[in-house]
Design an enzyme around this catalytic site. Structure first.
Site, PDB file in Angstrom:
ATOM      1  N   THR A  36      -7.049  25.340  -1.827  1.00 31.71           N
ATOM      2  CA  THR A  36      -7.190  26.794  -1.236  1.00 31.71           C
ATOM      3  C   THR A  36      -6.238  27.799  -1.852  1.00 31.71           C
ATOM      4  O   THR A  36      -6.392  28.948  -1.771  1.00 31.71           O
ATOM      5  CB  THR A  36      -7.466  26.779   0.347  1.00 31.71           C
ATOM      6  N   GLY A 125       6.752  10.628  -6.964  1.00 29.34           N
ATOM      7  CA  GLY A 125       5.390  10.632  -7.350  1.00 29.34           C
ATOM      8  C   GLY A 125       4.455  10.628  -6.116  1.00 29.34           C
ATOM      9  O   GLY A 125       3.367  10.258  -6.344  1.00 29.34           O
ATOM     10  N   ASP A 175       3.452  24.881  -1.695  1.00 33.57           N
ATOM     11  CA  ASP A 175       4.412  23.795  -1.747  1.00 33.57           C
ATOM     12  C   ASP A 175       5.863  24.443  -1.475  1.00 33.57           C
ATOM     13  O   ASP A 175       6.512  24.368  -0.736  1.00 33.57           O
ATOM     14  CB  ASP A 175       4.408  23.016  -3.055  1.00 33.57           C
TER      15      ASP A 175
END
Ligand code: GLA
Length: 389
Positions: A36, A125, A175
């Site tokens: 979003t 990862g 992030d």
């Protein structure tokens, strides 16, 4: 103490003289509000107590010397503050290099070099944003070493800018924002259209946040990510012909249903449907949490996963297996994939007494179906970047 080991390694490699700073920046997990953040919608991430440790010292010349205890085989990677450009051989150092470059682009040219040793305890990862953690950490170190006048929010924006323009991933702001602005015990309810945000306490009485890591190699993740982003842009452009909106986040579910036929391509319509419904789910979930309705919060997490699986198509068999097996375990309040998808990890809220059974059952079912093991982490919500010494 982890940071003392990192500092010791720094001294072994680069010597112990001069002023040496020790820093930490967290990783992040998103509770709800996925894909979003580049659609003008809301997200609800939190910073973790695991993250990246950095030990750094300013140099008198222009040289950059980088070393990661997670990639020791790469040795010391060198470059210079002059002529910064992304290079394949530079490997992970393209992240700190990108941030140094981005400071320059924003009018804060870094004139002197630095020595830097990193160690991250975020599983590699895993989708817990180890790269954004390195970006925010680098910015925080530059601010401290060179005295730049930047806020933590600026560090988030500079980190995102470096990832978009230097490292070529068209990510949103979530992030870097979650990492730079993290607050222990709280998630951040962020409106990505305006950057208005609120801290919401995460009070999970008798429950824990469990991360299940798929250990799937990422592969095509970045290109698929950019593809989803253009599909949403195409849907938005078509919707804008029939209604006055700036982003998909401007639409309610009812408005989307009314206008969706304007989107010609079925795939783009599905992507937009996810973006609109996920944004509304996020707003509803934060409200539910405020009313101590953890059960409803969990149900919305589950619905988020279904939408990411069926409409956004970013889950895959590994993440679907982790989530669908989690849903079968009694005491699981909610479970969904988190982060970009295509591998990475899931986030689940699990009642205390069910955590062991969760890890055992989901782990066994995953191993059986996928053929290799998943890893599980019970995590805590931590603060943003800090100088430790
Ligand atoms: C990645 C990106 C974020 C966000 C998520 C999906 O983590 O870096 O900006 O788009 O995917 O929600």
């Amino acid at each position: 103490m982890i940071w003392e080991d990192v500092r010791a390694r720094f001294e072994e490699l680069f010597g112990g003289e001069g002023e040496i700073g020790v820093y930490f920046a967290p990783g992040r997990v998103n509770m709800i509000g996925e894909h979003t953040d580049y659609n003008g919608g809301h997200v609800f991430p939190c910073a973790l107590t695991i993250g990246t440790y950095g030990v750094a010292r300013k140099r008198q010349d222009k040289k950059l010397r980088f070393y990661s205890m997670n990639f020791e085989q790469l040795g010391v990677l060198e470059s210079s503050v002059e002529d910064l450009k992304p290079e394949k051989e530079a490997d992970w150092t393209n992240y700190p290099k990108g941030v140094i470059w981005a400071f320059g682009e924003k009018g804060m040219k870094v004139e002197q070099g630095l020595d830097l040793v990193l160690f991250g305890n975020i599983p590699n990862g895993s989708g817990l944003s180890s790269s954004a953690s390195v970006e925010v950490l680098t910015g925080f170190i530059l601010k401290d070493l060179f005295g730049f006048d930047v806020t933590n929010q600026d560090l988030a924006l500079i980190g995102q800018y470096s990832e978009n323009k230097f490292n070529g991933v068209n990510c949103g702001i979530m992030d870097q924002f979650a990492i730079a602005m993290g607050k222990a015990g709280h998630a951040i309810f962020l409106d990505t259209a305006t950057l208005a945000y609120e801290y919401a306490p995460i009070r999970l009485e008798n429950a824990k946040i469990v991360i299940s890591c798929s250990n799937k190699k990422r592969g095509l993740g970045d290109s698929k990510y950019n593809e989803r982003r253009s599909e949403c842009e195409q849907a938005l452009a078509e919707l804008q012909k029939v209604t006055d909106i700036r982003t998909l986040g401007d639409l309610t579910e009812e408005q989307f249903e009314r206008y969706q036929d304007a989107i010609g391509d079925e795939t783009c319509r599905k992507r937009a449907r996810h973006a609109v419904y996920e944004n509304q789910r996020t707003i509803q979930a934060v409200k539910a949490l405020g009313e101590n309705d953890v059960k409803l919060f969990g149900e919305l997490m589950n619905a988020s996963h279904v939408s990411l699986r069926d409409d956004y198509e970013v889950t895959g068999i590994e993440l679907d297996t982790l989530v669908e097996e989690a849903w079968k375990v009694e005491g699981v309040i909610g479970s969904r994939m988190t982060g970009a998808g295509f591998g990475g990890c899931t986030v689940s809220i699990v009642q205390d007494e069910a955590v062991d059974a969760f890890i055992e059952r989901v782990g066994a079912a995953y191993q059986k179906k996928i053929g290799y093991a998943a890893d599980f982490y019970v995590v805590k919500i931590g603060d943003g970047p800090v100088k430790l010494a």
